[in-house]
Enzyme design. Structure first.
Site, short mmCIF file in Angstrom:
data_model
loop_
_atom_site.label_atom_id
_atom_site.label_comp_id
_atom_site.label_asym_id
_atom_site.label_seq_id
_atom_site.Cartn_x
_atom_site.Cartn_y
_atom_site.Cartn_z
N ARG A 59 32.52 1.64 34.25
CA ARG A 59 31.41 1.70 35.21
C ARG A 59 31.95 1.51 36.63
NH1 ARG A 59 29.28 -2.78 36.32
NH2 ARG A 59 29.00 -3.49 34.16
N TYR A 111 12.06 17.02 49.55
CA TYR A 111 12.09 17.25 48.11
C TYR A 111 11.10 16.27 47.47
CZ TYR A 111 13.98 17.04 43.36
OH TYR A 111 14.13 17.06 42.01
N ASP A 187 20.61 15.37 53.29
CA ASP A 187 20.66 15.92 51.93
C ASP A 187 21.20 17.35 52.06
OD1 ASP A 187 20.11 17.19 49.50
OD2 ASP A 187 18.29 16.01 49.14
N LYS A 212 22.79 21.05 41.24
CA LYS A 212 22.46 22.37 41.77
C LYS A 212 23.74 23.18 42.00
CE LYS A 212 18.51 20.32 41.53
NZ LYS A 212 17.86 19.63 42.63
C1 LIG Z 1 17.27 18.40 42.85
C2 LIG Z 1 17.28 17.79 44.19
C3 LIG Z 1 17.37 16.40 44.35
C4 LIG Z 1 17.36 15.45 43.18
O1 LIG Z 1 18.50 15.56 42.39
P1 LIG Z 1 18.52 15.27 40.80
O2 LIG Z 1 19.92 15.60 40.44
O3 LIG Z 1 17.49 16.14 40.15
O4 LIG Z 1 18.19 13.82 40.63
C5 LIG Z 1 17.42 15.91 45.65
N1 LIG Z 1 17.36 16.72 46.72
C6 LIG Z 1 17.27 18.06 46.60
C7 LIG Z 1 17.22 18.90 47.83
C8 LIG Z 1 17.21 18.64 45.34
O5 LIG Z 1 17.10 19.96 45.23
#
Ligand SMILES: *Cc1c(COP(=O)(O)O)cnc(C)c1O
Length: 395
Positions: A59, A111, A187, A212
């Site tokens: 961890r 988001y 982000d 993503k």
């Molecule tokens: C999918 C997404 C998240 C969250 O990520 P997870 O891996 O689903 O927890 C945060 N910000 C954006 C812009 C996203 O597309």
């Protein structure tokens, strides 16, 4: 706690594609294996009490995770990177830098999961927030000034944003945030470090859902945060270990594998997205196309300045409103109706009822006639033909 992960220094001079393939993953010194091992061990032998080779317990630190952290930190131009079990776990770590009484400004089209995390998890713990539109040059910093409070510590921005693909001027927001003594979090999920480098533009922390584009193949959920600020890095690494939202070694391996092809995938995602956006602009059933690469888009100028290319996401509004949007969403053959984005297969979704359902009753609610596309890597003429067929059925 193990040492903070460091970016691979020497490799910083190489080009992006080179670093995506080589940073953080030197050949295995024992076997010569050209990809990092999936290190499943949970614990690591010590030669004497407290004497070890950098790893004690998985961890706190794991070799496969360290390879991923070094690679992604290098790509973001960051001194420190921390991988998490999901994008939201990474966001939770960053928001946990705030305590009771602290205030955060979040984007008006955040988001949905980010909004829910702030509103339903951190607000009950005493963090206050204001949502403000932070996209469009000039307007973003004005709105930031208007939303600022004496207790504001952090500004959170997504660019391009989800699902409206608004573009925020990172450099202008960083300047406005720093002038008031706060930190800026970006982000970078939609852009990826190939298209946009938030830390170089002045942001303090960059965060990703590696689920993503970085993973890129719809087979792993993960998150990542990076910074050049040593103190913030120490606090994030402490939280990563103390709260324990770490990714498995196999997940780290999958993201590392995905990242090696990031640049070539992004080039094709962007080219196909531009072609799809061009088709939609001409289509009579479509009342509005949101794509930062279109000259009429309010963020196109800033996007051209801060992004290598405008990205692989396209949103559009149906002239026929929600019924038409629902009809298109269920009629495509190649565009899979599903949440998520950024992988090889093209996806279509209805934000109002799907990804953004959690904000449907809030000021962040999105137009029910809006559809969001994640343009994948299929033959672009096939994608355009399939979407055109679905639009005809809905029209
Ligand atoms: C999918 C997404 C998240 C969250 O990520 P997870 O891996 O689903 O927890 C945060 N910000 C954006 C812009 C996203 O597309």
């Amino acid at each position: 706690m193990s040492e903070l992960p460091q970016a691979g220094g020497e490799s910083g001079r190489d080009g992006f594609e080179t670093r995506a393939i080589h940073a953080g993953a030197p050949h295995d010194p024992v076997t010569g294996a050209v990809v990092p091992a999936i290190s499943l061990a949970t614990t690591f032998a010590q030669s004497a009490v407290g004497e070890h080779r950098g790893y004690e317990y998985s961890r706190s630190g794991n070799p496969t995770r360290a390879a991923l952290e070094a690679c992604l930190a290098d790509l973001e131009g960051a001194g420190h990177g921390m991988a998490f079990s999901s994008g939201l776990a990474a966001e939770h770590a960053i928001l946990s830098l705030l305590g009771p009484g602290d205030h955060v400004i979040i984007p008006g089209d955040a988001y949905g999961g980010t909004f829910r995390l702030v509103d339903r998890v951190h607000q009950p713990m005493g963090v206050t927030y204001t949502s403000a539109r932070l996209d469009s040059s000039g307007v973003g910093s004005d709105n930031l000034a208007g939303a600022w409070q004496p207790t504001t510590r952090m500004v959170w921005v997504e660019t391009p944003s989800n699902p409206l693909l608004g573009v925020a001027d990172i450099a202008a927001l960083a300047e406005a945030t720093h002038a008031r003594g706060g930190i800026l979090v970006v982000d970078n999920t939609f852009a990826t470090p190939y298209l946009q480098q938030p830390l170089a533009l002045g942001a303090d922390i960059v965060v990703h859902s590696t689920t993503k584009y970085l993973g890129g193949h719809s087979d792993v959920v993960g998150g990542f945060a990076a910074t050049n600020d040593h103190e913030l890095a120490e606090r994030l690494a402490f939280f990563q270990n103390a709260a324990g939202g770490v990714p498995s070694p196999f997940d780290c391996f999958l993201v590392l594998r995905g990242v090696k092809t990031l640049a070539v995938r992004m080039d094709r995602h962007c080219a196909s997205a531009a072609a799809v956006a061009g088709m939609l602009e001409e289509h009579p059933a479509v009342s509005q196309v949101l794509y930062p690469g279109l000259p009429g888009h309010p963020g196109s100028r800033v996007a051209a300045h801060q992004m290598r290319k405008p990205g692989g996401m396209v949103s559009f509004v149906l002239a026929g409103g929600e019924p038409a949007a629902l009809e298109v969403a269920r009629s495509t053959r190649l565009w899979t109706l599903a949440e998520s984005l950024g992988a090889v297969e093209s996806l279509i979704e209805h934000p109002h009822r799907m990804t953004h359902a959690s904000v449907a009753a809030s000021p962040l609610a999105v137009d029910p006639g809006l559809l969001r596309l994640s343009v994948g890597l299929e033959t672009v003429s096939d994608l355009i033909e399939d979407l055109t067929d679905a639009l005809r059925r809905a029209g």
